[in-house]
Design an enzyme around this catalytic site. Structure first.
Site, PDB file in Angstrom:
ATOM      1  N   SER D  47       0.802  -1.167  -0.135  1.00 35.99           N
ATOM      2  CA  SER D  47       0.015  -0.048  -0.064  1.00 35.99           C
ATOM      3  C   SER D  47       0.983   1.128  -0.086  1.00 35.99           C
ATOM      4  O   SER D  47       1.874   1.450   0.707  1.00 35.99           O
ATOM      5  CB  SER D  47      -0.789  -0.044   1.140  1.00 35.99           C
ATOM      6  OG  SER D  47      -1.895   1.044   1.244  1.00 35.99           O
ATOM      7  N   GLU D  48       0.667   2.115  -0.783  1.00 38.79           N
ATOM      8  CA  GLU D  48       1.520   3.246  -1.078  1.00 38.79           C
ATOM      9  C   GLU D  48       1.848   4.187   0.098  1.00 38.79           C
ATOM     10  O   GLU D  48       2.839   4.713   0.297  1.00 38.79           O
ATOM     11  CB  GLU D  48       0.890   4.360  -1.905  1.00 38.79           C
ATOM     12  CG  GLU D  48      -0.145   5.022  -1.483  1.00 38.79           C
ATOM     13  CD  GLU D  48      -1.142   5.772  -2.720  1.00 38.79           C
ATOM     14  OE1 GLU D  48      -0.902   5.436  -3.807  1.00 38.79           O
ATOM     15  OE2 GLU D  48      -1.963   6.480  -2.423  1.00 38.79           O
ATOM     16  N   ASN D  49       1.089   3.979   1.396  1.00 42.35           N
ATOM     17  CA  ASN D  49       1.154   4.781   2.570  1.00 42.35           C
ATOM     18  C   ASN D  49       1.969   4.065   3.487  1.00 42.35           C
ATOM     19  O   ASN D  49       1.991   4.414   4.730  1.00 42.35           O
ATOM     20  CB  ASN D  49      -0.268   5.126   2.973  1.00 42.35           C
ATOM     21  CG  ASN D  49      -1.171   4.000   3.320  1.00 42.35           C
ATOM     22  OD1 ASN D  49      -1.194   3.181   2.323  1.00 42.35           O
ATOM     23  ND2 ASN D  49      -1.964   3.908   4.473  1.00 42.35           N
ATOM     24  N   SER D  89       8.495   3.891   0.285  1.00 41.17           N
ATOM     25  CA  SER D  89       7.147   3.113  -0.494  1.00 41.17           C
ATOM     26  C   SER D  89       7.204   3.288  -1.850  1.00 41.17           C
ATOM     27  O   SER D  89       6.926   2.669  -2.705  1.00 41.17           O
ATOM     28  CB  SER D  89       5.883   3.671   0.161  1.00 41.17           C
ATOM     29  OG  SER D  89       4.816   3.089  -0.389  1.00 41.17           O
TER      30      SER D  89
END
Lengths: 224, 214, 224, 214
Positions: D47-49, D89
């Site tokens: 997940s990008e976060n 990320s």
């Protein structure tokens, strides 16, 4: 089930081909993956390009790889040391190529490769011999040199603990180049002091996420 | 003339490092500065190989081969210190987060150019390490060196003849006979050792000095 | 003795000047330093340029800062959301300037500032509206856009625990932009859930070393 | 013709994700793919976060506001997962470390251009998030979309009319009626739903297709 743990050092270094670019972690002797280097010597790959901060100390580890005449070129920041006699002799005999890179540019270029950047403007080295022939640019109040990523086919690194997904933690100053080299190689191979069960490494404290690691080998249990 | 020895030079540099400063001490002579920092003040030593809050050498027998400094000597970590990788370590330098770095030098020019990594001899094996990053990264770059070579040549020069480490990067020069600031207004002599007049000092160096002593 | 812990939120945001560029951590509501934002609203600085991934959610936090008309410009990747009504209204009224940056370029530009790079060639956004007018270059097989660092006067971030030297650890996905913003601001101010005694944070697990942090304030104990 | 619904499309994509893959599922429709990944295989969701090894939604009452996905929905972390900052990320994406990302789209061109972030309407407030990084970062980019708009226009087009997210980045298209590979050799139709002939499918789109079905 994905299990990146390999059971022998031989298996860990399998497939490293002649002519490969191989990053090797470590700063001085701290964090040097000596078991993997010994396995690489036994494995026999030659004409290697090695990326390391130094160019070998004493007669073991990277120095032994050099002494075995497996290295065509070395990219490093600090080859000359009190105990770099193996490199010194090869260099003076013209038997090894040297690309000298300021240490911070070495780190930044490895990071650029890992992060998918095409090039970076760095202030380090501007106006020096090590920037000769390179593109420069004034941005704001400062002058910068354009430097390109350094990628590798393989990275050999030493970590403290690793799990079957390839997550790694390091120990003290042995961390040094390991985490950034892991990001810049197509195949990262980690020798670890100890294996960890999946979930035993604190998810807040994993330093190298498993996505950057392809093989893990424990030095305590692995026979070569 | 009361020329300072190397320990006295280190003590002199240490006096100018304020509490709270983030400091990198280069390998060789600058490493001695640590011996003179007051233990009761929080001064944060950075080591390029991934340490902040570096402490003194361990007691004999307590050395850890994985806890070393940039000179590959065993060190310790203070409470509150931490470890990080080389990318982060050099971002601290190059990003201007260090307050002070202290470096040795072969030569420093009147414009603040630094030469400390390579003699330029054609058969020498070059090695640069982190010198170029430190030279351009810290907010203030202090150089420690004897003012004269063993053969009596000034190491403070109009233009460096050795290959450069960085351009216009040196802020202050601590020598065995004087402390000199390198500024846009020239070379300001802040201190001289007892028994050395300004004229005597000027006679030693080939570039014009400004007497800015108290 | 160095003690970066300040005893009130007011003291934490002291000195943020009109016209300042202020980075604010958080992704959605996770890691948003709401106590600091409220203190900033009370403090009164205006004409701010804000760097955040979003442009405020609901009516609190960053949205409240926007609603108080303190923000001249916002640099972000994802302003429009279901609950971004405060930003939407200001934007449509022409009362706020928007610089839209792809999220990864936002991160990379913040990191470039923290690491002292002059500019970076990034592949993200090449050939799109968001690269219009920007310098591009083909390097190897790919096309890249030249992007410049984003620096700030202040960064307001949320961490989980912090000590008097400014060392920080985060909690889960609240980490997001905090560690990189801390590197890119002249003055980084961290609100933490808990204070830690010096030495209580594992030196292997410190995520933001204290060198990047100027002020720490505990939200549990601090009165505004 | 047995047009797939959105759950069936998600299940179809899931079948092509091998064990060991590092995968980012874009917000919206692609998020549904997670529901069809086999729980007994190690597939690593990013997940990008700042999450790797993202797990399913928590049980009601177990939500943690600091453990969310890119769509700001509560999630969990699997054993062996970990957290990292936004720089790391997006380095995972941009550096080519993800094997697969699955994205939604407004349009995809015959050359693999992707448009999925902006309708281009002059009064629309733009928002891009991580779409441009995902589009160019993963080793393989899968797009999931209905082949036709609600008004019957093909979303597979010769040239995108909406603003681009990335150029030549889409590798495979999963639609409600066919699976199509976008290659240098053209648009290879790998699968069609029952009751849809190749000629029927070709009639729906304005660009030439190649029948590559098994």
């Amino acid at each position: 089930m994905i299990d990146k743990i390999v059971s022998s050092l031989d298996a860990a270094v399998a497939g490293i081909h002649d002519g490969a670019t191989v990053m090797i972690g470590g700063f001085g002797t701290a964090g040097m993956p000596n078991h993997l280097i010994d396995a690489l010597i036994a494995q026999g790959a030659r004409d290697l390009t090695i990326v390391n901060n130094n160019a070998g100390n004493g007669e073991t580890g990277l120095a032994a790889l050099l002494k075995a005449k497996r290295v065509k070129k070395i990219i490093c920041s600090f080859p000359r040391q009190a105990d770099s006699q193996v490199f010194d002799a090869l260099y003076q005999a013209g038997e090894i190529e040297l690309e000298l890179v300021p240490q911070g540019n070495l780190a930044a270029r490895i990071q650029a490769a890992g992060a998918g950047l095409g090039a970076i403007f760095t202030p380090t080295g501007y106006g020096t011999l090590l920037a000769e022939g390179k593109e420069t640019r004034r941005i704001g109040e400062r002058n910068y040199v354009l430097e390109y990523p350094i990628r590798a086919d393989f990275a050999l690194i030493k970590a403290h603990r690793g799990d079957r997904w390839g997550n790694l933690v390091y120990r003290k100053a042995a961390r040094n180049f390991g985490p950034i080299m892991a990001t810049a190689a197509a195949c990262t191979i980690a020798q670890v002091d100890e294996l960890a069960e999946l979930g035993d490494l604190d998810p807040e404290g994993v330093i190298t996420p498993g996505i950057f690691v392809q093989r893990v080998v424990a030095t305590a249990t692995a026979a070569c | 003339m009361n020329r300072l020895n190397r320990n006295e030079m280190a003590a002199r540099v240490a006096r100018d490092i304020p509490e709270g400063a983030y400091v990198n001490l280069g390998i060789g002579l600058p490493t001695k500065v640590a011996n003179y920092l007051p233990a009761d003040r929080d001064i944060f030593l950075h080591s390029e190989n991934g340490l902040l809050g570096m402490g003194p050498a361990p007691a004999p027998g307590q050395e850890d081969p994985e806890l070393i400094n940039a000179g590959k000597e065993p060190v310790t970590l203070l409470r509150g210190g931490c470890f990080f990788h080389h990318g982060d370590s050099f971002a601290m330098m190059r990003g201007g987060h260090l307050d002070i770095c202290v470096l040795g030098a072969f030569q420093v020019s009147a414009m603040g150019d630094l030469a400390n990594w390579h003699t330029g001899a054609p058969d020498a094996i070059p090695a640069v390490g982190g010198a170029m990053d430190l030279a351009i990264g810290a907010k203030q770059v202090f150089v420690m060196m004897e003012l004269l070579t063993k053969t009596g040549q000034s190491k403070l020069v109009e233009h460096c003849t050795y290959p450069l480490t960085g351009i216009g990067c040196v802020n202050r020069l601590y020598t065995d006979v004087a402390v000199i600031d390198i500024t846009r207004d020239g070379l300001l002599v802040r201190e001289r050792v007892d028994g050395l007049s300004f004229a005597d000092l000027q006679a030693l160096v080939p570039v014009p000095l400004v007497d800015a002593g108290a």
